[in-house]
Design a protein around this motif. Structure first.
Motif, mmCIF file in Angstrom:
data_model
loop_
_atom_site.group_PDB
_atom_site.id
_atom_site.type_symbol
_atom_site.label_atom_id
_atom_site.label_comp_id
_atom_site.label_asym_id
_atom_site.label_seq_id
_atom_site.Cartn_x
_atom_site.Cartn_y
_atom_site.Cartn_z
ATOM 1 N N TYR A 93 -0.305 11.011 4.594
ATOM 2 C CA TYR A 93 0.760 11.240 5.574
ATOM 3 C C TYR A 93 1.979 10.338 5.367
ATOM 4 O O TYR A 93 3.091 10.707 5.737
ATOM 5 N N GLY A 94 1.756 9.140 4.814
ATOM 6 C CA GLY A 94 2.859 8.194 4.670
ATOM 7 C C GLY A 94 3.709 8.400 3.430
ATOM 8 O O GLY A 94 4.949 8.383 3.500
ATOM 9 N N LEU A 95 3.073 8.617 2.282
ATOM 10 C CA LEU A 95 3.824 8.740 1.034
ATOM 11 C C LEU A 95 4.774 9.937 0.995
ATOM 12 O O LEU A 95 5.827 9.848 0.349
ATOM 13 N N SER A 140 6.870 10.747 3.034
ATOM 14 C CA SER A 140 8.155 10.318 3.588
ATOM 15 C C SER A 140 9.069 9.716 2.524
ATOM 16 O O SER A 140 10.279 9.619 2.732
ATOM 17 N N GLN A 192 -5.882 3.664 4.838
ATOM 18 C CA GLN A 192 -5.436 3.910 3.458
ATOM 19 C C GLN A 192 -5.288 5.405 3.198
ATOM 20 O O GLN A 192 -4.349 5.839 2.522
ATOM 21 N N PHE A 197 -4.591 7.694 5.454
ATOM 22 C CA PHE A 197 -3.396 8.132 6.175
ATOM 23 C C PHE A 197 -2.122 7.742 5.437
ATOM 24 O O PHE A 197 -1.160 8.517 5.390
ATOM 25 N N VAL A 198 -2.098 6.536 4.877
ATOM 26 C CA VAL A 198 -0.908 6.081 4.147
ATOM 27 C C VAL A 198 -0.638 6.990 2.953
ATOM 28 O O VAL A 198 0.506 7.409 2.708
#
Length: 229
Positions: A85-87, A89, A79, A81-82
């Motif tokens: 690092y993910g959002l 994008s 969670q 990382f999301v």
């Protein structure tokens, strides 16, 4: 190792811990701040989730149940990382502190919602009927009759969540959020003595957990006396 060698090693260890103490204690202070902020955020999310989970409307109950299931069924590290690092994008970026506290709050909210829901459900239906017969509406009954009793039931599980948050803050060190684990790693990078410093960090986590366990016991006794009175 002879006595002189042991004494020299002890002096060296004390000097190492003394040199690392300011940095690690600063990290521990940040850990407490982040844990408390995440607990507040989790409660702000958990209470509405608990009410939605208890709703008779499927359109409200199912999304809340899905959220709780996802947050409890996936690792907190994923969670983090999301969010961090993910959002980005999709154009959503957070600083490490905001991302860390947000991830901890969202995760804690799922667990706290179940604690609150269980505590509210533990209050017998007779309390609701009696309050409604006295002229209180649903929300007044919830606020003035049910929640004060449910809080006493929920205190142990809510305290466990807070203690878990103190330990879970160590995970946000992976996104360079300053807290106890990150400051410990920084101290190790300059001293190259991982074992004593990691043990010292573990001791600090334990001391913080013990302090909140003591507060939990005191609060339980206070609420118990108020209930008996």
């Amino acid at each position: 190792m002879d006595m002189a060698g042991m004494e020299a090693a002890g002096v060296e260890l004390i000097g190492l811990l003394r040199a690392a103490a300011p940095t690690m204690l600063t990290g521990a202070a940040y850990t407490l701040v982040f844990a408390m902020a995440s607990m507040v955020g989790g409660l702000c999310l958990g209470f509405p989730l608990a009410l939605l989970r208890m709703s008779r409307r499927r359109a409200l109950r199912w999304p809340a149940a899905l959220y709780v299931s996802v947050m409890r069924g996936t690792p907190l590290l994923v969670q983090i990382f999301v969010i961090y690092y993910g959002l980005p994008s999709i154009g959503i970026e957070f600083t490490p502190v905001v991302a860390g506290v947000l991830a901890l709050s969202l995760n804690a909210g799922a667990y706290l919602s179940e604690s609150l829901r269980g505590a509210i459900d533990s209050i017998g239906p007779g309390q609701w009927r009696a309050s409604l017969s006295l002229g209180l509406n649903h929300w007044q009954t919830l606020a003035y009759v049910i929640l004060p009793q449910a809080l006493r039931v929920a205190v142990p599980s809510m305290s466990n969540t807070l203690i878990s948050l103190i330990k879970d803050t160590s995970l946000v060190s992976v996104i360079t959020m300053t807290e106890l684990m990150l400051t410990t790693k920084e101290a190790i990078a300059t001293t190259f003595r991982p074992l004593p410093l990691y043990l010292a960090a573990a001791a600090l986590y334990w001391c913080m957990s013990l302090a909140f366990e003591a507060l939990q016991g005191r609060l339980e006794r206070k609420l118990g006396r108020a209930h008996r009175a």
